[in-house]
Scaffold this motif. Structure first.
Motif, short mmCIF file in Angstrom:
data_model
loop_
_atom_site.label_atom_id
_atom_site.label_comp_id
_atom_site.label_asym_id
_atom_site.label_seq_id
_atom_site.Cartn_x
_atom_site.Cartn_y
_atom_site.Cartn_z
N ALA A 258 11.60 -10.03 6.80
CA ALA A 258 11.22 -9.76 5.40
C ALA A 258 10.27 -8.47 5.29
O ALA A 258 10.48 -7.87 4.24
CB ALA A 258 10.19 -10.79 4.85
N HIS A 259 9.46 -8.05 6.30
CA HIS A 259 8.46 -7.00 6.21
C HIS A 259 9.44 -5.79 6.23
O HIS A 259 9.40 -4.66 5.42
CB HIS A 259 7.71 -6.95 7.57
CG HIS A 259 6.50 -7.77 7.19
ND1 HIS A 259 5.20 -7.02 6.29
CD2 HIS A 259 5.62 -8.85 7.61
CE1 HIS A 259 4.20 -7.86 6.07
NE2 HIS A 259 4.69 -9.22 6.86
N ASN A 260 10.59 -5.85 7.12
CA ASN A 260 11.35 -4.48 7.05
C ASN A 260 12.11 -4.44 5.81
O ASN A 260 12.49 -3.18 5.51
CB ASN A 260 12.67 -5.00 8.37
CG ASN A 260 12.00 -4.82 9.61
OD1 ASN A 260 10.81 -4.19 9.80
ND2 ASN A 260 12.54 -5.34 10.72
N GLN A 261 12.41 -5.55 5.41
CA GLN A 261 13.25 -5.75 3.98
C GLN A 261 12.03 -4.86 3.05
O GLN A 261 12.81 -4.08 2.30
CB GLN A 261 13.56 -7.02 3.51
CG GLN A 261 14.39 -7.18 2.42
CD GLN A 261 15.88 -6.28 2.66
OE1 GLN A 261 16.16 -6.36 3.77
NE2 GLN A 261 16.29 -5.42 1.63
N VAL A 262 10.80 -5.03 2.84
CA VAL A 262 9.89 -4.60 2.12
C VAL A 262 9.83 -2.92 2.16
O VAL A 262 10.18 -2.41 1.36
CB VAL A 262 8.74 -5.19 2.24
CG1 VAL A 262 7.70 -4.10 1.67
CG2 VAL A 262 8.68 -6.66 1.58
N HIS A 263 9.69 -2.64 3.73
CA HIS A 263 9.64 -1.21 3.85
C HIS A 263 11.05 -0.43 3.37
O HIS A 263 11.00 0.59 2.50
CB HIS A 263 9.85 -1.00 5.30
CG HIS A 263 8.27 -1.30 6.01
ND1 HIS A 263 7.05 -0.76 5.12
CD2 HIS A 263 7.90 -2.11 6.77
CE1 HIS A 263 6.11 -1.30 5.75
NE2 HIS A 263 6.48 -2.01 6.95
N LEU A 264 12.33 -1.26 3.56
CA LEU A 264 13.43 -0.71 3.00
C LEU A 264 13.24 -0.46 1.40
O LEU A 264 13.98 0.53 0.87
CB LEU A 264 14.68 -1.66 3.43
CG LEU A 264 16.06 -1.16 3.19
CD1 LEU A 264 16.43 0.38 3.99
CD2 LEU A 264 17.06 -2.10 3.47
N SER A 265 12.88 -1.78 0.84
CA SER A 265 12.89 -1.64 -0.75
C SER A 265 11.87 -0.54 -0.98
O SER A 265 12.12 0.28 -2.15
CB SER A 265 12.31 -2.87 -1.12
OG SER A 265 13.12 -3.83 -0.93
N GLU A 266 10.93 -0.36 -0.55
CA GLU A 266 9.95 0.87 -0.68
C GLU A 266 10.64 2.23 -0.80
O GLU A 266 10.53 3.20 -1.55
CB GLU A 266 8.77 0.98 0.09
CG GLU A 266 7.65 -0.05 0.10
CD GLU A 266 6.39 0.27 1.07
OE1 GLU A 266 5.71 -0.61 1.13
OE2 GLU A 266 6.75 0.72 2.03
N ALA A 267 11.43 2.29 0.44
CA ALA A 267 12.06 3.65 0.64
C ALA A 267 13.09 3.84 -0.49
O ALA A 267 13.31 4.90 -1.02
CB ALA A 267 12.86 3.66 1.90
N ARG A 268 13.76 2.36 -0.94
CA ARG A 268 14.76 2.57 -1.85
C ARG A 268 14.09 3.07 -3.26
O ARG A 268 14.70 3.96 -4.01
CB ARG A 268 15.29 1.33 -2.20
CG ARG A 268 16.45 1.02 -0.90
CD ARG A 268 16.41 -0.45 -1.01
NE ARG A 268 17.31 -0.64 -2.11
CZ ARG A 268 18.77 -0.65 -2.42
NH1 ARG A 268 19.32 -0.41 -1.35
NH2 ARG A 268 19.24 -1.14 -3.42
N VAL A 269 12.97 2.55 -3.73
CA VAL A 269 11.91 2.90 -4.87
C VAL A 269 11.86 4.49 -4.82
O VAL A 269 12.31 5.11 -5.80
CB VAL A 269 11.07 2.10 -5.03
CG1 VAL A 269 10.26 2.64 -6.38
CG2 VAL A 269 11.48 0.72 -5.39
N SER A 270 11.40 4.77 -3.76
CA SER A 270 11.07 6.29 -3.67
C SER A 270 12.29 7.22 -3.58
O SER A 270 12.09 8.16 -4.40
CB SER A 270 10.42 6.49 -2.16
OG SER A 270 10.25 7.67 -1.79
N SER A 271 13.30 6.62 -3.07
CA SER A 271 14.66 7.66 -3.24
C SER A 271 15.25 7.48 -4.68
O SER A 271 15.51 8.49 -5.30
CB SER A 271 15.59 7.05 -2.30
OG SER A 271 16.90 7.57 -2.63
N ALA A 272 15.10 6.39 -5.38
CA ALA A 272 15.36 6.32 -6.65
C ALA A 272 14.64 7.10 -7.71
O ALA A 272 14.89 8.08 -8.46
CB ALA A 272 15.16 5.10 -7.27
#
Ligand code: FES
Ligand SMILES: [Fe+2]
Length: 541
Positions: A138-152
């Motif tokens: 789940a933590h990895n997923q959050v980091h991924l999501s952070e990166a996705r928001v940042s990328s968006a």
């Protein structure tokens, strides 16, 4: 299946950037798409017939913009698509956080000696290990999501930059031969961003300042505060490299005459005002506010007149019309909204060209770097600064600052700053703040390297401040301090500009308002029939 869509920009522009979208199955709630920038008139046709690399991917284009084969989107719809994608990424990130919270609760439950049912140590350890593993995922997923928001967010910024770039006139490309790679940082492994080399467009504002185009004179210009013009005072001003002097006539109304005596070119402002006439200090010739010489001591009276300009007083300011065209019938209002009290009116003569000063005032992104000893002391540097404004407008607001700003032709900047706590501006919109500071900056083009700056500051709180003795001195001191922080930089720019450097060589997304001012000014100086952003631009004249 490929779905093709192309986005075109405003029809009146010569260049129509197009963004072509292909669908990508199985990603996002409404199917993912890839976005392509096709900088051609025939964007869609070109996209169909060519194998293009995606500029970026949008996971969820949202339901509001139907993407189907052959569908063309305009640029606002394209931005809508990217904005929706950001909301989608944000939603995904929240879901991930929720998962972590649930897992944490489970761990607490397992470890709580009062709540748990009796289990062997071995079972407990196994359960904890499993939970630990889930938590890690789940933590990895959050980091991924952070990166996705940042990328968006990067996508949005890049798209805005593309649109801004296309707004620049084609013929105004920089003389610099520099080419840039597309500036799209990718923070997500799922986003493949094409960094394609393409010529970068910029405005060319370089070299010695050219003589002012007469069309720039055909506006009403505020030149002085009424409070500075007493019955017996004279205010000398330079405007478009000509010297004028303002004084009040017998009827108390202001007049503006050339600051050069008809007799032997003595500066009139060194004289005095007698009964509504300005008297030359050399031989005493006296002129009325319409420029007529009404007294000529010690000699036979001659029919002599000096040049005068249309001059009016409105809402605490004196305005002149320096142009050759007949003056426009209305003078714009520069008053702050109701509820504000004017606290300071300050005039400064500055050794910089007025366009450079306007560029500076229309930019807020410099504040945390430049104003570190004054109002922006302690401000953090935001990851992204944007000026949000309608495509057709010269006004908007700064994100993430609670500041609204407007360029009002021909040379005014109005801004409203929301104040929540001193030094803490970020994170709230202007409307959400309970108290505000309103600023007016008038940058009068005195000469090609001189600006007369009129600054008016108003507050919608603490009206009693106005009655504190010497308070105006404090405001003046503060305003000068802020301005000096800018001035040393602008002077340096001016020096380099005169020697050939382009002060608008590399505009980015937060330079939008400054660029629009330059586009407006270029159009005026080219004598365009229709000014860009004309729904507002004419309001200043
Ligand atoms: S120069 Fe002004 S009166 Fe002689
Ligand atoms: Fe500044």
């Amino acid at each position: 299946m490929n779905t093709v869509a192309s986005l075109s920009l405003m029809p009146h522009l010569l260049i129509k950037p197009s963004f072509t979208c292909f669908s990508r199955k199985g990603v996002g709630r409404y199917g993912g798409i890839k976005v392509y920038a096709v900088l051609r008139e025939d964007g869609a046709e070109f996209a169909k017939n060519n194998n293009l690399e995606a500029l970026f991917h949008v996971d969820d284009p949202g339901p509001r913009v139907p993407i189907k084969k052959g569908k063309f989107l305009d640029v606002n719809e394209a931005l809508e698509v990217v904005r929706f994608d950001i909301q989608y990424c944000d939603w995904r990130a929240r879901q991930d956080l929720l998962t972590i919270m649930v897992l944490h609760n489970k761990v607490v439950e397992v470890l709580n000696p009062l709540a748990r049912e009796f289990k062997s140590i071995g079972t407990l350890r196994k359960e904890l290990d499993e939970l630990q593993e889930e938590l890690e995922k789940a933590h990895n997923q959050v980091h991924l999501s952070e990166a996705r928001v940042s990328s968006a967010l990067d996508k949005l910024a890049h798209m805005e930059t593309l649109v801004n770039d296309r707004l620049l006139p084609d013929g105004a490309s920089s003389t610099s031969t520099a080419e840039s790679t597309s500036v799209v940082p990718s923070t997500s492994s799922t986003t493949h961003v094409r960094t394609k080399k393409q010529p970068r467009r910029s405005l060319n504002v370089s070299g010695p300042v050219k003589p002012y185009n007469p069309s720039l004179r055909n506006f009403w210009y505020p030149v002085a505060f009424s409070s500075d013009l007493k019955d017996d005072t004279m205010v000398p001003i330079d405007c478009f490299e000509e010297q004028w002097v303002i004084f009040r006539g017998k009827d108390g109304r202001p007049g503006c005459v050339q600051n050069t005596c008809a007799h032997r070119a003595c500066p009139l402002h060194l004289g005095s005002v007698n009964e509504g006439r300005i008297q030359c200090p050399y031989h005493g010739w006296e002129y009325s506010t319409d420029g007529k010489c009404e007294k000529m001591p010690s000699t036979k009276m001659l029919n002599v007149r000096i040049q005068s300009l249309p001059c009016f007083e409105q809402e605490g300011m004196v305005w002149i019309w320096p142009g050759d065209d007949p003056p426009k019938a209305t003078i714009p209002s520069l008053l702050p909204p109701s509820g504000f009290t004017v606290h300071a009116e300050i005039v400064m003569e500055l050794p910089v060209e007025h366009g450079l000063l306007l560029d500076n005032l229309l930019d807020l992104a410099h504040a945390p770097f430049t104003h570190t000893s004054t109002f922006a002391k302690g401000w953090s540097v935001p990851s992204l600064v944007k000026f949000l404004t309608p495509a057709s407008g010269l006004q908007g607001y700064w994100d993430p600052y609670p500041i609204d700003m407007e360029f009002r032709p021909p040379c005014m900047v109005l801004s409203t700053i929301g104040i929540s706590k001193p030094g803490k501006l970020e994170g709230k919109s202007t409307q959400q703040c309970s108290t505000h500071l309103h600023q007016l900056h008038v940058c009068l083009p005195s000469s090609r390297n001189k600006t007369r700056l009129l600054y008016r500051m108003s507050l919608d709180f603490a009206p009693w401040l106005k009655h504190i003795p010497f308070m105006h001195l404090l405001w003046s001191h503060f305003a000068e301090k802020v301005l000096n922080e800018d001035l040393r930089l602008v002077l340096g720019q001016q020096e380099r500009m005169i020697n050939g450097a382009n002060v608008w060589n590399w505009p980015v997304s937060y330079d939008k308002l400054g660029i629009r001012y330059r586009l407006w000014r270029d159009a005026v100086e080219r004598g365009s029939d229709r000014l860009p952003f004309s729904n507002q631009a004419e309001s200043g004249s």
